[in-house]
Design an enzyme around this catalytic site. Sequence first.
Site, short mmCIF file in Angstrom:
data_model
loop_
_atom_site.label_atom_id
_atom_site.label_comp_id
_atom_site.label_asym_id
_atom_site.label_seq_id
_atom_site.Cartn_x
_atom_site.Cartn_y
_atom_site.Cartn_z
N GLY A 315 0.84 -1.20 0.00
CA GLY A 315 0.00 0.00 0.00
C GLY A 315 0.87 1.25 0.00
CD1 TRP A 318 -1.46 2.01 -6.00
CD2 TRP A 318 -1.92 3.43 -4.36
NE1 TRP A 318 -2.47 2.84 -6.43
CE2 TRP A 318 -2.77 3.73 -5.43
CE3 TRP A 318 -2.02 4.21 -3.20
CZ2 TRP A 318 -3.72 4.74 -5.40
CZ3 TRP A 318 -2.97 5.22 -3.16
CH2 TRP A 318 -3.80 5.48 -4.25
CG HIS A 319 0.29 6.15 -0.98
ND1 HIS A 319 -0.11 5.01 -0.34
CD2 HIS A 319 -0.75 7.02 -0.86
CE1 HIS A 319 -1.32 5.18 0.15
NE2 HIS A 319 -1.74 6.39 -0.16
N GLY A 320 3.80 5.77 -4.01
CA GLY A 320 4.88 6.40 -4.74
C GLY A 320 6.09 5.50 -4.82
CG PHE A 460 -0.29 9.26 -4.56
CD1 PHE A 460 1.09 9.43 -4.68
CD2 PHE A 460 -0.92 9.82 -3.49
CE1 PHE A 460 1.80 10.13 -3.71
CE2 PHE A 460 -0.22 10.53 -2.51
CZ PHE A 460 1.14 10.68 -2.64
#
Lengths: 460, 319
Positions: A315, A318-320, A460
């Site tokens: 997770g 996923w943000h960066g 994102f």
Amino acid sequence: MLFPTVTFAVFFLIVLPVSWSLMRHQSAWRLFILTASFVFYAWWDWRFVFLLAASIVVNQTLAVAIYRSEAVAARKALLAAAVAFDLGVLAYFKYTNFFLSSLDNALGTSWIANVTLPVGVSFFTFMAISYVVDTYRGELVPTTLMRFAVFQAFFPHLVAGPIVRARELLPQLDEPRDPRRVDTGRAFFLIVTGLFLKVVIANHLATHIVDDVFAAPNRHSSLEVLVAVYGYAVQIFADFCGYTNIAIGIALLLGFEFPQNFASPYSAVSLQDFWRRWHMTLSRFLRDYLYIPLGGNRKGRILTYRNLLLTMLLGGLWHGAAWTFVVWGGIHGLGLAVERATGWKPHTRVQAWLGRLLTFHVVCFAWIFFRADSFSRAGDVIVRLFDAWGQGSPLVTTSVVLAIAVGVVSQYVRPGAVTPVVSSFQRLPVVAQSACVAVGLTLINTLGPTGVAPFIYFRF
Amino acid sequence: MLPAYKGIAVLALALFLAALLQAEGLRKQAEIQPSGFQRDVALRVTKPLVSFSRALHLTTPRHELQVAIGRRDEDRIDTQVHLNLNLPPPATTPPIVQKPKLQPKPVFTAAHPLRVWVAGDSLAQVPGDALERLGGAIDVVGVESRLSTGLARTDLYNWFTRIQQASRQLHPDVVVFSFGADDAHDYMGGAHVGPFGSPSWIAEYRRRIDGVTRELNAEAIRVVWLGLPIPDGPGFRKSFPVVNTILERVARAHAKDATYVDTWHHLDDFHGRYAQYLRVHGKLTQIRAADGVHYTQAGGDLVAAQVVTQLRTWYRLRS
């Protein structure tokens, strides 16, 4: 096209009446809304419209093939192909640079790439994955290409969510919306509060303290750094919740209901509670398509902890494409595992408040890694929190403290508390309603800093 | 719940009323857009809107609110180029006849730091932050970067006014400017000039750069002009060198108290081409942002190091 701009206002003033006038003619409506969504997306970079279109065609083709196929092996292969395509797109656009520079650090290679990240790629890819996986699980019957295209490209959720599931939106797309009953009161309330959160609170905190402090923490006092950390917690909430409120409000005006994405996350009594309240549509996506397939909590304690940690690490990633995001995910994963291991749950009011205080501070601490652009910068922020007390703090102004206070206090407003306000608003005549909205927009535009900063979650 | 047509009516009327209440702000937004179709349309629409709104005194509430929060002039469009041109022109011939005395460089330390103000368009931010992080003998008294502004379009943001204010308020010893990336307009606020790059445009832009340098030098403030870095793609390939040439020539004309930092050649690759990555301390490092114009943090550090090298020719900086 950004929501809080004149360009979007003009765009929406055209789209809204045309959408309602075509609503009874569903084929024409779908064609119109898809075209409008592509125009909305092309406003950033028209080339990526082809990427969006390719994602629609490939996922729809594979979903239909999965549905028609009866052989288990073939269905699995088709699902694997769809997920590989979606994750491949995501990996290429989001992680190529990250992967190559990590490889360079490890092996001394000199491969470089220049990949531009398309706006909202994660959001529409996740929606496509949920559509294909739900079809594979037999929870969904694939719809037509046109309906799926509208589902995936529908402009209110296209660039930063909420991550709407097919089974939530497709049934709404299948039937014309009722033009006699539109929840305009709630829609305008969400749009105006969303704009307030984004333009006044988030932009003010970003420009008056957060950006300055995180650019050079060692040049600021401990008090400024502490306030900037709290400030960023409020900024990212106001920015993302503000965007989501506007998106939900716009969808409501068009006659569609989106799921809620935030529910006072900083009033959470534990990290588990926090993730039920923060970016709720991402949390449930990670739960249903990652945590549970990994085994969830069904395979013993150790594997539950592993699954929690793995879900949050992914997770974070996923943000960066940066290790700081992995650490951010790791802190949350570790915290969730500790909560699970100790079985901690508040039983009294005092415990609940202690839980809120602790959870908020763990979340704020993790935000430091999320906001800082490197480990060394995050380290500087943390060290500076302790070693520069007593220095002057010119950035800690009344307006900054007020903005943070508004952000925190708003977490404790009961969900039903605004219902009477919305009901009263809805009983007003059209002119009075317009006047209220106009005054709200003017106040927001006047109080907010000049210029329109992009929403944090767009990247994102 | 309302019928859809009523919702549309509320929205349309609300936007119209909001437009009237913020007519002057919208007018400014229209003015400061880049030249082109959108700006022309926006100007045509906002002109009658402002007249109508003023006639009904609908602009008053916003103005009063702006006064109350200390942003009185936010909707004002100031295109005046404030330059004190009565200052003596720079010497064009070398005046040194006698043997120059060797004077020690002024010393700055962490206790008595050099006050540096960094200002300009969006390219100023990252090098400014990098200088700020250096700390020690360098005290960055402010990093002021304003997106899409420059010294050409005073209607967008009047840097001439701001520079005068800042020199009085912040008392810098040195200012570091990064301007020009957003100055390639055929329209130059406050002056009638030909198209970008024409002799009249160059003369006016040079007059502005020269005027700012002379004014600040007259107040004993030294000026560092950051050149524009080599861009990716053809978009800025023509405009950046035009600006760089002007900056370099002006800096050379005021060589005692002004300097030019050549970021173009400092950040290109061995073949003189755009480079998004360079090897820094043996490590392949991304120095330019994905847009092919802005600096990454590492790129900003490289530019800041160049600035410090220039500062060391004027001062002794002890950390």
